[in-house]
Design an enzyme around this catalytic site. Structure first.
Site, PDB file in Angstrom:
ATOM      1  N   TRP A 245       0.933  -1.136   0.186  1.00  0.00           N
ATOM      2  CA  TRP A 245       0.034   0.008   0.142  1.00  0.00           C
ATOM      3  C   TRP A 245       0.862   1.238  -0.020  1.00  0.00           C
ATOM      4  CZ3 TRP A 245      -1.342  -3.666   3.907  1.00  0.00           C
ATOM      5  CH2 TRP A 245      -2.431  -4.718   3.515  1.00  0.00           C
TER       6      TRP A 245
ATOM      7  N   GLU B  10       1.089 -10.776  19.920  1.00  0.00           N
ATOM      8  CA  GLU B  10       1.152 -12.100  19.234  1.00  0.00           C
ATOM      9  C   GLU B  10       1.611 -11.924  17.844  1.00  0.00           C
ATOM     10  OE1 GLU B  10      -2.444 -12.422  17.198  1.00  0.00           O
ATOM     11  OE2 GLU B  10      -1.314 -10.608  17.560  1.00  0.00           O
TER      12      GLU B  10
ATOM     13  N   GLU C  85       0.880  -9.199  15.641  1.00  0.00           N
ATOM     14  CA  GLU C  85       1.346  -7.814  15.918  1.00  0.00           C
ATOM     15  C   GLU C  85       0.412  -6.986  16.324  1.00  0.00           C
ATOM     16  OE1 GLU C  85       5.550  -7.516  13.806  1.00  0.00           O
ATOM     17  OE2 GLU C  85       4.066  -7.424  12.187  1.00  0.00           O
TER      18      GLU C  85
END
Length: 676
Positions: A359, A474, A477
């Site tokens: 992006w 985790e 993120e």
């Protein structure tokens, strides 16, 4: 003639350009429109297999996109493509937007890619073959232009984005009005300009050959064609660049020598474009970048010599890795070469996540930002290293572990969320699975020596014992708490650390690590398995719990503007790490029921197999109408399928099938193996 300095000659030459009737010196419209990065959906990534060449290219949508130099974290190109113009109709077509794209891998043992772009109008076809110089920092492109229309004109369009940004670049057009001038340039060891068969001077100076450079601080690109290039210009995107002029008038109305400090674009018309070669070299300055383009290969020059040596390098590497079933060998080779291509050639063992910018639109391309995926995650590097082991390239796996321990690991034993090539943290959080995976890798590689244990393994294991099992983030993120995938890595890491501690005579630490691992293994279901969730009447693993209470129905806020949800509602396939790392059996009832839940909630059947979302209600991904994630500045989007999750599921299925086959041999008729 005596050689003189290029630095002395070129400014002197440019002083006379206006007087000689050449193009205008300075392009207007600085700094130009906002810069962009190309799509992250790469179709090809290439670099030489050796360490001498420190340049990487990427391909997408029929064109060359980011080119990296001098390492795998520094992008210097937005796009290099060709533009076709019909001077009679003034129709302007680009490879990226107006062609049907095809890409071919020319050899099963080399990163040799060929792009074939056929005009949607049917009026032309462009075929491009790519290689990097094995001993120089340059990308080479063999180009063939085919058309039945005699009047079509071919232009190149080069949008440099030096040093990870599209702004702050300066571009120069080196133009020479006559062959006599070119003879003087040849004495400076610049590439020669072919003498036109018939030189016809033009009042506006369009009949001029040219070279092109773009610079940002200490990185410079040098663009060279082995045919004449005329009507050349350097301008600012959307303001004074050549493509904007072509689309407005059908021809170049203003030619500029310089575009300073902005989003620059270079363009020119290629004379006799049926078959020619393009070279894009990089260096600290224009002299060095120019030299990189003309470094010979075994006393030979030209595309054929470069391609032959480039392909030999990759073929030699493929000979060194494993062989598989012939029908899978080409795919196996490509996976191996892509992994190798993502390793830096200076900081060995540092494999970045991806040679792409996800992006990459808007103002985030204006300023230098090494983020995106040009970073090293400990978790990712562990996966890469184990892949190298499976390929038979143990040396690459050892380099990865050395990077983790000697470059990235912090003094307290932990590892950063991700880092630069020098180990400096980029994002600032902590993910405990990333502290655990290097311990597993050390055990798998047999690195049990005293120094590795005391300086690296013990520090990381002690950190896990002190801070786990709860993790600040985790693997996605985004969330803190009790994560099945993180806990699985922590348990396996501690077991491996215990074995290394035992081999080093540290029985006290070994016992502590095993005791902790056993306690967490005994409680992982208590912390992460719900018995009253809405997806099944049977127990199943949830993605994460904030407080280790999976039946409490506590609300969790998902990132990316997704909103608040009951923890029991949000599932992912992270629990499969419990199977992959040997903590749970693939036929464990809760594991199997959780697989069913995953299939019902986040699996998608596609023509090419099953795909999986990260988790339900994910907000990380482009919108249905094509708008990018974070298009509104609020980090909103819509989750998409992740290919790696199909691979994870495949690993589980292999383990499950292996167990069923083993049980079948013991005459357990209840088990079916027809899917294995």
């Amino acid at each position: 003639m005596k050689y003189i300095s290029l630095k002395i000659f070129l400014p002197f030459a440019f002083c006379f350009l206006p007087f000689l009737g050449f193009a205008q010196p300075l392009a207007p419209g600085a700094p130009g429109k906002d810069a962009q990065w190309a799509t992250a959906g790469k179709q090809g990534v290439g670099t030489s297999a050796n360490l001498e060449s420190k340049v990487w290219f990427t391909l997408a949508q029929g064109v060359m996109t980011e080119v990296y130099y001098p390492d795998v974290t520094v992008a210097n190109v937005h796009i290099l493509q060709f533009v076709v113009v019909n001077p009679k109709t003034k129709k302007v077509e680009t490879e990226q937007d107006d062609a049907i794209h095809q890409i071919k891998v020319l050899r099963p043992d080399s990163l040799t890619f060929q792009q074939i772009n056929t005009a949607k109008s049917g009026e032309w076809k462009i075929t491009k073959t790519y290689a990097t110089h094995p001993y120089g920092n340059s990308v080479w492109i063999d180009v063939q232009f085919e058309t039945k229309l005699k009047d079509l004109q071919l232009y190149f369009f080069y949008d440099p984005s030096m040093k990870n940004s599209g702004m702050h670049d300066s571009a120069t057009t080196y133009r020479f009005k006559s062959f006599a001038v070119s003879e003087k340039i040849k004495s400076l060891k610049l590439p020669p300009i072919k003498k036109p068969e018939k030189y016809v001077p033009e009042k506006d100076g369009k009949n001029i050959a040219a070279y092109f450079s773009a610079t940002d601080s200490d990185v410079t690109s040098f663009l060279y064609f082995d045919v004449d290039v005329r009507e050349s210009t350097s301008g600012f995107l959307g303001m004074s660049d050549g493509l904007t002029q072509l689309r407005e008038k059908g021809f170049l109305t203003e030619l500029y020598d310089f575009a300073n400090n902005g989003n620059v674009v270079q363009m020119g018309r290629i004379v006799n474009p049926k078959r020619f070669t393009v070279a894009l070299g990089f260096g600290k300055n224009v002299e060095e970048a120019h030299k990189e383009v003309f470094t010979p290969v075994k006393d030979k020059t030209g595309f054929k010599a470069i391609l032959a040596e480039y392909e030999k390098g990759w073929a030699d590497y493929i000979k060194s890795i494993r062989k598989v079933d012939p029908k899978y060998q080409a795919q196996f080779n490509m996976a191996a070469m892509q992994l190798k291509a993502h390793e830096d050639k200076t900081i060995r063992g540092a494999n970045i996540a991806s040679l792409s910018v996800p992006w990459g639109g808007g103002t985030n391309a204006n300023e230098a930002n090494i983020g995106g995926y040009h970073l090293i995650w400990s978790r990712d590097l562990y996966q890469v290293a184990t892949a190298f082991m499976a390929l038979g390239d143990k040396d690459a796996a050892i380099r990865a572990l050395n990077f983790l321990f000697k470059v990235q690991q912090k003094p307290d034993g932990s590892f950063p969320q991700n880092s630069y090539l020098d180990g400096k943290p980029f994002w600032g959080s902590l993910q405990l699975d990333e502290v655990a995976y290097p311990l597993i890798l050390a055990h798998e590689l047999g690195l049990h020596d005293k120094e590795t244990y005391e300086k690296h393994v013990k520090k990381a294991a002690d950190f896990i014992v002190k801070n786990g099992p709860v993790t600040p983030q985790e693997r996605w993120e985004e969330e803190a708490g009790y994560s099945p995938s993180t806990i699985a890595a922590e348990i396996a890491g501690l077991v491996c650390a215990a074995e290394i501690a035992r081999k080093n005579g540290d029985l006290q630490s070994a016992n502590l690590y095993l005791k902790t691992a056993d306690e967490w293994a005994a409680n992982v279901e208590k912390w992460t398995v719900t018995t009253n969730g809405k997806h099944s009447k049977e127990p199943y693993y949830v993605r994460i719990t904030q407080n280790g209470k999976p039946d409490a129905g506590e609300k969790i806020e998902l990132n990316n503007g997704a909103g608040f949800f009951d923890e029991r509602e949000i599932v992912d396939a992270g629990f499969l790490e419990l199977v992959r790392l040997g903590i749970k059996s693939p036929d464990d009832k809760i594991i199997q029921n959780s697989v069913k839940v995953v299939d019902e909630v986040i699996r998608v059947r596609t023509p090419n197999g099953d795909g999986f979302y990260r988790y339900n209600n994910d907000g990380y991904g482009e919108m249905d109408d094509g708008r990018r994630w974070n298009w509104d500045g609020k980090y909103t989007g819509k989750g998409r399928l992740w290919a790696l999750l199909s691979g994870e599921r495949g690993q589980y299925e292999i383990a499950d099938c292996g167990l069923r086959i083993a049980d079948l041999k013991t005459q357990d008729s209840r088990l079916k193996t027809q899917d294995c």
